[in-house]
Design a protein around this motif. Structure first.
Motif, short mmCIF file in Angstrom:
data_model
loop_
_atom_site.label_atom_id
_atom_site.label_comp_id
_atom_site.label_asym_id
_atom_site.label_seq_id
_atom_site.Cartn_x
_atom_site.Cartn_y
_atom_site.Cartn_z
N UNK A 123 0.85 -1.19 0.00
CA UNK A 123 0.00 0.00 0.00
C UNK A 123 0.89 1.24 0.00
N UNK A 124 0.44 2.27 -0.72
CA UNK A 124 1.20 3.52 -0.76
C UNK A 124 0.30 4.67 -1.22
N UNK A 125 0.71 5.88 -0.86
CA UNK A 125 0.17 7.11 -1.42
C UNK A 125 -1.34 7.23 -1.28
N UNK A 126 -1.85 7.07 -0.04
CA UNK A 126 -3.29 7.26 0.19
C UNK A 126 -3.61 8.75 0.25
N UNK A 127 -4.73 9.13 -0.31
CA UNK A 127 -5.20 10.51 -0.28
C UNK A 127 -6.70 10.53 -0.03
N UNK A 128 -7.14 11.51 0.77
CA UNK A 128 -8.56 11.73 1.01
C UNK A 128 -8.92 13.11 0.49
N UNK A 129 -9.89 13.18 -0.40
CA UNK A 129 -10.36 14.44 -0.98
C UNK A 129 -11.81 14.65 -0.60
N UNK A 139 -7.90 18.30 -0.64
CA UNK A 139 -7.21 17.21 0.05
C UNK A 139 -7.21 17.44 1.56
N UNK A 140 -7.64 16.43 2.29
CA UNK A 140 -7.65 16.48 3.75
C UNK A 140 -6.35 15.85 4.27
N UNK A 141 -5.86 16.33 5.40
CA UNK A 141 -4.61 15.78 5.94
C UNK A 141 -4.78 14.36 6.45
N UNK A 142 -3.86 13.49 6.08
CA UNK A 142 -3.80 12.12 6.58
C UNK A 142 -2.43 11.91 7.21
N UNK A 143 -2.39 11.34 8.38
CA UNK A 143 -1.11 11.06 9.01
C UNK A 143 -0.40 9.93 8.26
N UNK A 144 0.86 10.15 7.94
CA UNK A 144 1.70 9.12 7.33
C UNK A 144 1.02 8.49 6.12
N UNK A 149 6.88 8.07 7.33
CA UNK A 149 7.20 8.14 8.76
C UNK A 149 7.23 6.76 9.41
N UNK A 150 6.97 5.73 8.63
CA UNK A 150 6.98 4.37 9.17
C UNK A 150 8.40 3.95 9.53
N UNK A 151 8.50 3.14 10.57
CA UNK A 151 9.79 2.62 11.00
C UNK A 151 9.69 1.11 11.16
N UNK A 182 8.20 1.37 -3.52
CA UNK A 182 7.18 2.39 -3.31
C UNK A 182 6.85 3.11 -4.61
N UNK A 183 5.78 3.90 -4.58
CA UNK A 183 5.38 4.71 -5.74
C UNK A 183 5.48 6.19 -5.45
N UNK A 184 5.48 6.56 -4.18
CA UNK A 184 5.59 7.96 -3.77
C UNK A 184 6.58 8.03 -2.62
N UNK A 185 7.61 8.85 -2.78
CA UNK A 185 8.62 8.91 -1.74
C UNK A 185 9.56 7.73 -1.79
N UNK A 186 10.09 7.37 -0.64
CA UNK A 186 11.14 6.34 -0.60
C UNK A 186 10.69 5.02 -0.01
N UNK A 187 9.48 4.97 0.60
CA UNK A 187 9.04 3.71 1.18
C UNK A 187 7.53 3.60 1.17
N UNK A 188 7.08 2.37 1.34
CA UNK A 188 5.65 2.05 1.39
C UNK A 188 5.45 1.02 2.50
N UNK A 189 4.21 0.56 2.64
CA UNK A 189 3.93 -0.47 3.64
C UNK A 189 3.69 -1.79 2.93
N UNK A 190 4.25 -2.86 3.47
CA UNK A 190 4.06 -4.22 2.97
C UNK A 190 3.48 -5.04 4.11
N UNK A 191 2.34 -5.67 3.86
CA UNK A 191 1.73 -6.56 4.85
C UNK A 191 1.81 -7.98 4.31
#
Length: 381
Positions: A123-129, A139-144, A149-151, A182-191
Motif C-alpha cells: 500500500x502507498x500514497x493514500x489521499x482523502x479528498x 485534500x484532507x490531511x492524513x497522518x503518514x 514516517x513508518x519505522x 514504493x510509488x511515492x517517496x522512498x518507502x511504502x507499507x508491505x503486509x
C-alpha cells in the motif's frame, strides 16, 4: 489543525500508537488499518479516497483494497465500501479509488486499507479528498499517508491496526513491514499474510464438547449473544443510561435483563425451581425492569454489564455440557415446557431485546456538554 467551509467541518486524523507488547494477538483471515475523522455537514458532501496497491500471491483468494465507512450519529452505517466487489489483485502498482458521500446525519468517516488471505500486500500514497462549498475536492490531511514516517518498530505509525480508531489488533497471520518498493517517496507499507486458513462459514453447527442437539443449541445461543455484545460494546455510559422517555428501559438495564432471565432459566432447568429470596434480591430489578431497573442500573461502563452477562453464559454452558439430548426433551417442573423449549426461549428472548436495543440506539440524543460556570468575585444581594 482544522479544515473549514460553510458546508462542513472535518478534523485532523488522530491515531493511537500502542507498543506491540500491549497488543492482543488473535487469529483471523484478514487484516486492516485505519484513520478516523469527525465530520459535520448541513447537506450531502462527496469524498474520494485514493491509493496505490499491488498484490503478490499464489492464493486465489488473496486480495486487497481500500476501504471507507461513514458512521452516523444513530450508530448506523451511512456509507461503506471495501472494494471486495472489485478487489486489487494486480502484481503491478495500480491506483484505486473509492467515491462516497456523507450528510447531516454523519458523525465520523473512517478510511484505510485491508487485505485478505495469504500473500504480499503493498500500500502507498493514500489521499482523502473532500468536497468544499464550491464543489471542489480539497485534500484532507492524513497522518503518514505515504508511509514515509513508518519505522521498523512501528510500520503503521499514525494508523490504527484495525477498523476502529485507537484499536490496535495484532493478527497472528499478518506481519506489516516497511518496504522500499514504493510509488511515492522512498518507502511504502508491505503486509505479509502467511498461514491464513479459510474463515469458518456462518453456520449453525454442533459445538465441541456437547451432544449433537445440545451443541447446536449452544451455537445458536452464542451467535445471538455475540450480536447483542457487538451492538453495545462501544457505547458510552451516557448512551447506556439514556432513557427515551420516563417509562423506557435503558440499554444497560436491558443487558442486565438478558443476564437475569438466563439466570432464572438456569435454576428452572438445572435445579427444577424458581428464584429463592437471595436470588430474587440480586436479580429481581434486572428481571422486572421498570422503575426498579431504571434506578438500579446506571453509571456503569459497558464492561460491567458484559462481564456479568459473560459469567452467566459461562455457567449455562458448563451445566449444559453435563447433560445430553434426552434431557432436552424432559419437562421443566411446574413450567409446562420442556428444557429444550426453555432454552429456545432464552435464545429468542435475546433476539427480542436486541431489536429493542437497536431501536433505542436510534433515539439517543447527542450528549449536551455543560459548560463550567465560575462564581463571580463579588456577590451582591
Amino acid at each position: 489543525m482544522q479544515f473549514k467551509t460553510t458546508r462542513l467541518l472535518f478534523l485532523l486524523f488522530t491515531a493511537i500508537s500502542i507498543p506491540a507488547s500491549a497488543q492482543d494477538a488473535i487469529s483471523r483471515s484478514w487484516t486492516s488499518f485505519t484513520q478516523t475523522i469527525d465530520v459535520q455537514a448541513d447537506k450531502e458532501v462527496d469524498f474520494k479516497l485514493t491509493g496505490k496497491i499491488k498484490v503478490i500471491t499464489e492464493d486465489p483468494e488473496g486480495v486487497a483494497g481500500l476501504w471507507a465507512r461513514v458512521d452516523n450519529k444513530n450508530k448506523e452505517t451511512g456509507f461503506f465500501d471495501n472494494m471486495m466487489d472489485r478487489p486489487a489483485t494486480s502484481e503491478n502498482w495500480k491506483a484505486y479509488t473509492i467515491e462516497g458521500s456523507f450528510d447531516q446525519e454523519a458523525k465520523t468517516l473512517s478510511i484505510g486499507g485491508l487485505c485478505m488471505r495469504n500473500g504480499d500486500f503493498y500500500f502507498d500514497d493514500l489521499k482523502l479528498l473532500i468536497q468544499d462549498e464550491n464543489g471542489n475536492f480539497v485534500e484532507a490531511p492524513i497522518q503518514n499517508a505515504s508511509f514515509e514516517l513508518s519505522t521498523t518498530k512501528n510500520p503503521l505509525s499514525g494508523w490504527s491496526s484495525g477498523i476502529v480508531e485507537g484499536e490496535q489488533l495484532k493478527i497472528k497471520e499478518y506481519d506489516p513491514q516497511v518496504t522500499e518498493d514504493s510509488t511515492a517517496g522512498t518507502q511504502a507499507i508491505l503486509i505479509k499474510g502467511r498461514g491464513v486458513t479459510p474463515p469458518r462459514p456462518m453456520e449453525i453447527v454442533a459445538e465441541d464438547g456437547y451432544t449433537p442437539q445440545m451443541g447446536v443449541l449452544v451455537s445458536m445461543l452464542d451467535a445471538m449473544k455475540e450480536r447483542v455484545e457487538g451492538s453495545v460494546q462501544k457505547h458510552s455510559v451516557y448512551e447506556l443510561d439514556y432513557l427515551m422517555d420516563e417509562k423506557a428501559n435503558s440499554i444497560g438495564a436491558l443487558i442486565m435483563h438478558l443476564a437475569a432471565a438466563e439466570k432464572l432459566y438456569q435454576v428452572m432447568t438445572f435445579e427444577g425451581r424458581f428464584f429463592n429470596k437471595e436470588e430474587e434480591e440480586k436479580w429481581g430489578s434486572a428481571l422486572d425492569l421498570g422503575a426498579s431497573g431504571r434506578e438500579a442500573f446506571k453509571g456503569h461502563e459497558v464492561g460491567y454489564y458484559l462481564d456479568i452477562y459473560n459469567e452467566v453464559r459461562a455457567e449455562t454452558k458448563k451445566e449444559l455440557a453435563k447433560r445430553d439430548d434426552a434431557w432436552l426433551q424432559e419437562e421443566i417442573p411446574g413450567a409446562g415446557m420442556t428444557n429444550f423449549y426453555g432454552w429456545f426461549h432464552v435464545m429468542e428472548h435475546q433476539s427480542s431485546h436486541l431489536g429493542q436495543i437497536l431501536l433505542l440506539q436510534k433515539r439517543i440524543k447527542p450528549e449536551e456538554k455543560v459548560e463550567e460556570i465560575l462564581p463571580s468575585e463579588t456577590i451582591k444581594n
